[in-house]
Design a protein around this motif. Structure first.
Motif, mmCIF file in Angstrom:
data_model
loop_
_atom_site.group_PDB
_atom_site.id
_atom_site.type_symbol
_atom_site.label_atom_id
_atom_site.label_comp_id
_atom_site.label_asym_id
_atom_site.label_seq_id
_atom_site.Cartn_x
_atom_site.Cartn_y
_atom_site.Cartn_z
ATOM 1 N N THR A 191 66.961 38.924 62.796
ATOM 2 C CA THR A 191 67.596 39.781 63.811
ATOM 3 C C THR A 191 68.285 40.977 63.161
ATOM 4 O OG1 THR A 191 67.970 37.840 65.214
ATOM 5 C CG2 THR A 191 69.254 39.820 65.709
ATOM 6 N N ALA A 192 68.949 40.737 62.032
ATOM 7 C CA ALA A 192 69.626 41.831 61.334
ATOM 8 C C ALA A 192 68.619 42.862 60.828
ATOM 9 C CB ALA A 192 70.443 41.271 60.163
ATOM 10 N N TRP A 234 59.332 38.883 65.163
ATOM 11 C CA TRP A 234 58.266 39.498 65.948
ATOM 12 C C TRP A 234 58.442 39.211 67.440
ATOM 13 C CZ3 TRP A 234 52.865 38.802 63.117
ATOM 14 C CH2 TRP A 234 52.918 39.507 61.910
ATOM 15 N N ALA A 235 58.816 37.977 67.776
ATOM 16 C CA ALA A 235 59.008 37.622 69.189
ATOM 17 C C ALA A 235 60.109 38.464 69.813
ATOM 18 C CB ALA A 235 59.334 36.135 69.312
ATOM 19 N N LEU A 236 61.188 38.688 69.067
ATOM 20 C CA LEU A 236 62.285 39.504 69.590
ATOM 21 C C LEU A 236 61.849 40.949 69.778
ATOM 22 C CD1 LEU A 236 65.226 39.578 70.440
ATOM 23 C CD2 LEU A 236 65.871 39.953 68.040
ATOM 24 N N MET A 237 61.037 41.473 68.870
ATOM 25 C CA MET A 237 60.546 42.842 69.008
ATOM 26 C C MET A 237 59.591 42.969 70.179
ATOM 27 S SD MET A 237 60.722 45.890 68.191
ATOM 28 C CE MET A 237 59.797 47.252 68.902
ATOM 29 N N VAL A 238 58.770 41.949 70.415
ATOM 30 C CA VAL A 238 57.875 41.968 71.578
ATOM 31 C C VAL A 238 58.695 42.082 72.854
ATOM 32 C CG1 VAL A 238 56.301 40.552 72.950
ATOM 33 C CG2 VAL A 238 55.949 40.763 70.487
ATOM 34 N N ALA A 239 59.752 41.293 72.955
ATOM 35 C CA ALA A 239 60.595 41.335 74.153
ATOM 36 C C ALA A 239 61.290 42.688 74.296
ATOM 37 C CB ALA A 239 61.635 40.216 74.097
ATOM 38 N N ILE A 240 61.867 43.194 73.213
ATOM 39 C CA ILE A 240 62.558 44.484 73.260
ATOM 40 C C ILE A 240 61.579 45.598 73.612
ATOM 41 C CG2 ILE A 240 63.748 46.208 71.845
ATOM 42 C CD1 ILE A 240 65.047 43.893 70.331
ATOM 43 N N GLY A 241 60.393 45.570 73.011
ATOM 44 C CA GLY A 241 59.395 46.599 73.294
ATOM 45 C C GLY A 241 58.962 46.601 74.742
ATOM 46 N N LEU A 242 58.713 45.431 75.320
ATOM 47 C CA LEU A 242 58.279 45.356 76.713
ATOM 48 C C LEU A 242 59.400 45.732 77.677
ATOM 49 C CD1 LEU A 242 56.094 42.131 76.564
ATOM 50 C CD2 LEU A 242 55.308 44.490 76.888
ATOM 51 N N ILE A 243 60.618 45.397 77.335
ATOM 52 C CA ILE A 243 61.755 45.801 78.176
ATOM 53 C C ILE A 243 61.905 47.320 78.162
ATOM 54 C CG2 ILE A 243 64.279 45.744 78.337
ATOM 55 C CD1 ILE A 243 64.112 42.819 77.363
ATOM 56 N N ALA A 244 61.709 47.929 76.987
ATOM 57 C CA ALA A 244 61.831 49.381 76.881
ATOM 58 C C ALA A 244 60.678 50.114 77.554
ATOM 59 C CB ALA A 244 61.907 49.790 75.409
ATOM 60 N N ALA A 245 59.498 49.493 77.597
ATOM 61 C CA ALA A 245 58.300 50.184 78.079
ATOM 62 C C ALA A 245 58.021 49.971 79.556
ATOM 63 C CB ALA A 245 57.083 49.734 77.275
ATOM 64 N N THR A 246 58.731 49.053 80.205
ATOM 65 C CA THR A 246 58.468 48.759 81.612
ATOM 66 C C THR A 246 59.709 49.040 82.447
ATOM 67 O OG1 THR A 246 59.027 46.429 81.231
ATOM 68 C CG2 THR A 246 56.707 47.048 81.083
ATOM 69 N N ARG A 247 59.521 49.068 83.765
ATOM 70 C CA ARG A 247 60.626 49.390 84.669
ATOM 71 C C ARG A 247 60.875 48.310 85.713
ATOM 72 N NH1 ARG A 247 61.705 51.822 81.224
ATOM 73 N NH2 ARG A 247 62.036 54.047 80.886
ATOM 74 N N SER A 248 60.193 47.184 85.620
ATOM 75 C CA SER A 248 60.391 46.112 86.584
ATOM 76 C C SER A 248 61.779 45.501 86.437
ATOM 77 C CB SER A 248 59.325 45.026 86.385
ATOM 78 O OG SER A 248 59.625 43.878 87.138
ATOM 79 N N ARG A 249 62.347 45.072 87.552
ATOM 80 C CA ARG A 249 63.653 44.418 87.496
ATOM 81 C C ARG A 249 63.567 43.050 86.816
ATOM 82 N NH1 ARG A 249 65.474 44.913 93.675
ATOM 83 N NH2 ARG A 249 63.223 44.564 93.898
#
Length: 299
Positions: A238-239, A192-207
């Motif tokens: 992860t897999a 879940w933690a990895l998905m939270v990070a991936i989701g926020l990276i995909a949904a935002t545009r900040s450097r």
């Protein structure tokens, strides 16, 4: 003498009649009540399913010995090296236990709420991925019960939750009615933690958005250092997440549409206001110029 008159000009559309476009992010948002029922229902099914997987004590310890041997065969680093670093400070290990007990679920809920409010298309995608990963995890819990390394004598690790606190587990796993302690693989804490990070990276545009990866990294250190999970638990999670992301794709163009949706709506609204003002000014000028034209025509 030309008695023909010029055709009357079309009256400008009143400013009130000009419709302002609604923000794209709001239009795609799914019904709130339905989403609440769906998410709560999935969570209840998962908790009930974990309890159904409980009670396989002998099998859980046999699988734990297998996983421990597999990790040594794969030359994975020992979980004890991470725990040893935490045990240098009582404060650090207490913080690690607190993180394990309190961050996992609230962080995921906060992630879904933010995505629902600000990035609805991303929210639907993330919710589907999390549901798929959780369902796959439940299937593994039912078919492969696994005792965590803190309960495995061969690992020689400390149950930091019981020794330093706080803990979410009972002192006796076989009689723990609050949680199934034999559901270590995969680690949904990490998945879940990895998905939270991936989701926020995909949904935002900040450097700086890549800093969200610190959340799963810290979670990995915590779950291994507190001896609640093996390295393989995180690898399997992860897999499963990778498979879910490969099957459940984010709609093409969703990032650009939602990231700039509110800005585009504001700009469109300003343009509509400006067009209304210009139409009113043009209409007044047209009325002033029509007087001499009609006088000339009568002459």
């Amino acid at each position: 003498m030309d008695s023909r008159t010029e055709p009357a000009e079309a009256e400008p559309e009143p400013a009130a009649a000009i419709r302002r476009p609604s923000p794209p992010s709001t239009a795609a948002r799914p019904p709130l009540v339905r989403e609440l029922l769906l998410v709560v229902g999935l969570f209840v099914v998962y908790k009930v399913g974990r309890q159904l997987a409980d009670g396989h004590t002998a099998e859980a310890f046999r699988n734990a010995n297998r996983v421990w041997d597999w990790e040594r065969t794969l030359h994975l680093p020992g979980e004890g090296s991470v725990q040893g670093a935490l045990l240098h400070s009582d404060t650090v290990v207490h913080l690690a236990n607190t993180y394990y007990a309190t961050v996992h679920f609230p962080a995921t809920v906060a992630f879904l709420v933010w995505m629902y409010l600000r990035r609805p298309v991303h929210y639907v995608w993330a919710r589907r991925v999390l549901a798929a990963v959780t369902a796959a995890a439940l299937a593994l819990h039912l078919t492969f019960p696994l005792a965590p390394p803190r309960l495995l004598a061969a690992a020689g690790l400390v149950d930091t939750g019981q020794v330093y606190g706080p803990t979410v587990y009972g002192a006796h796993p076989a009689t723990d009615e609050m949680a199934n302690q034999f559901a270590a693989m995969p680690s949904l804490h990490f998945g879940w933690a990895l998905m939270v990070a991936i989701g926020l990276i995909a949904a935002t545009r900040s450097r700086l958005r890549w800093l969200w990866l610190l959340h799963p990294l810290l979670t990995l250190v915590v779950i291994v250092g507190t001896a609640n999970h093996y390295w393989l638990d995180a690898i399997v999670a992860t897999a499963l997440l990778g498979i879910a992301l490969a099957v459940i794709r984010l709609p093409r163009g969703a990032g650009a549409t939602e990231a700039h949706g509110l800005v585009a709506a504001d700009e469109a609204s300003d343009e509509a206001d400006g067009a209304a003002g210009n139409s009113g000014g043009a209409g007044g000028a047209g009325e002033k110029e029509s007087v001499p034209e009609l006088v000339g025509a009568r002459r």
